[in-house]
Design a protein around this motif. Structure first.
Motif, short mmCIF file in Angstrom:
data_model
loop_
_atom_site.label_atom_id
_atom_site.label_comp_id
_atom_site.label_asym_id
_atom_site.label_seq_id
_atom_site.Cartn_x
_atom_site.Cartn_y
_atom_site.Cartn_z
N LEU A 39 6.07 7.41 -15.51
CA LEU A 39 4.72 7.86 -15.85
C LEU A 39 4.13 8.80 -14.80
CD1 LEU A 39 3.17 4.52 -17.20
CD2 LEU A 39 3.96 6.49 -18.54
N GLY A 40 4.79 8.87 -13.64
CA GLY A 40 4.29 9.75 -12.58
C GLY A 40 3.22 9.13 -11.71
N ILE A 41 3.06 7.81 -11.77
CA ILE A 41 2.08 7.14 -10.92
C ILE A 41 2.65 7.09 -9.50
CG2 ILE A 41 0.85 4.98 -10.46
CD1 ILE A 41 1.06 4.40 -13.49
N PRO A 42 1.94 7.62 -8.52
CA PRO A 42 2.47 7.62 -7.15
C PRO A 42 2.79 6.20 -6.67
CG PRO A 42 0.56 9.06 -7.32
CD PRO A 42 0.65 8.29 -8.62
N GLU A 43 3.97 6.04 -6.12
CA GLU A 43 4.42 4.73 -5.67
C GLU A 43 3.53 4.15 -4.57
OE1 GLU A 43 8.61 4.50 -4.84
OE2 GLU A 43 9.04 5.83 -6.53
N GLU A 44 2.93 5.01 -3.76
CA GLU A 44 2.13 4.53 -2.63
C GLU A 44 0.76 3.99 -3.07
OE1 GLU A 44 1.40 8.92 -3.07
OE2 GLU A 44 3.21 7.70 -2.90
N MET A 45 0.37 4.26 -4.30
CA MET A 45 -0.91 3.73 -4.80
C MET A 45 -0.77 2.23 -5.01
SD MET A 45 -2.10 6.65 -7.51
CE MET A 45 -3.78 6.07 -7.70
N LYS A 46 -1.75 1.47 -4.54
CA LYS A 46 -1.74 0.02 -4.71
C LYS A 46 -1.95 -0.31 -6.19
CE LYS A 46 -1.54 -1.02 -0.33
NZ LYS A 46 -0.30 -1.38 0.26
N LYS A 47 -1.27 -1.37 -6.64
CA LYS A 47 -1.34 -1.74 -8.05
C LYS A 47 -1.40 -3.25 -8.20
CE LYS A 47 1.94 1.96 -8.61
NZ LYS A 47 1.99 2.17 -7.17
N ILE A 48 -2.11 -3.69 -9.22
CA ILE A 48 -2.08 -5.09 -9.64
C ILE A 48 -1.38 -5.07 -10.99
CG2 ILE A 48 -3.44 -7.10 -10.28
CD1 ILE A 48 -5.63 -5.95 -8.37
N ILE A 49 -0.31 -5.85 -11.10
CA ILE A 49 0.56 -5.78 -12.27
C ILE A 49 0.55 -7.12 -13.01
CG2 ILE A 49 2.97 -5.52 -13.00
CD1 ILE A 49 3.29 -3.74 -10.41
N PHE A 50 0.38 -7.04 -14.32
CA PHE A 50 0.48 -8.22 -15.17
C PHE A 50 1.49 -7.94 -16.28
CE2 PHE A 50 -3.70 -8.85 -13.33
CZ PHE A 50 -3.71 -10.21 -13.08
#
Length: 77
Positions: A39-50
């Protein structure tokens, strides 16, 4: 396999432009990290995943018809 995705807040701009934007086709054995990368979401961006309402991680392997939700960290009050 088809996976349902929901991106929230600032991640919404990374939603794919497909006829049914909630579902994407991914190869069997794909991980959350694979989808984030595609999707092109930068890996370094913090994420909360469900995944299906339970906490997941970038290394979680997805199954057919899983529901993946990705949120940015939020602060509330």
């Amino acid at each position: 396999m088809k996976v349902e995705i929901k991106l929230f807040a600032g991640f919404r701009s990374y939603m794919p432009n497909t006829p049914d934007q909630r579902y994407i086709d991914v190869p069997d054995g794909s991980t959350v990290g694979d989808i984030i990368h595609s999707l092109g979401i930068p890996e370094e961006m913090k994420k909360i995943i469900f995944i299906n309402g339970a906490h997941g991680s970038v290394s979680s392997v997805l199954q057919e018809k899983d529901r993946l939700a990705i949120f940015p960290p939020v602060a509330g009050g």
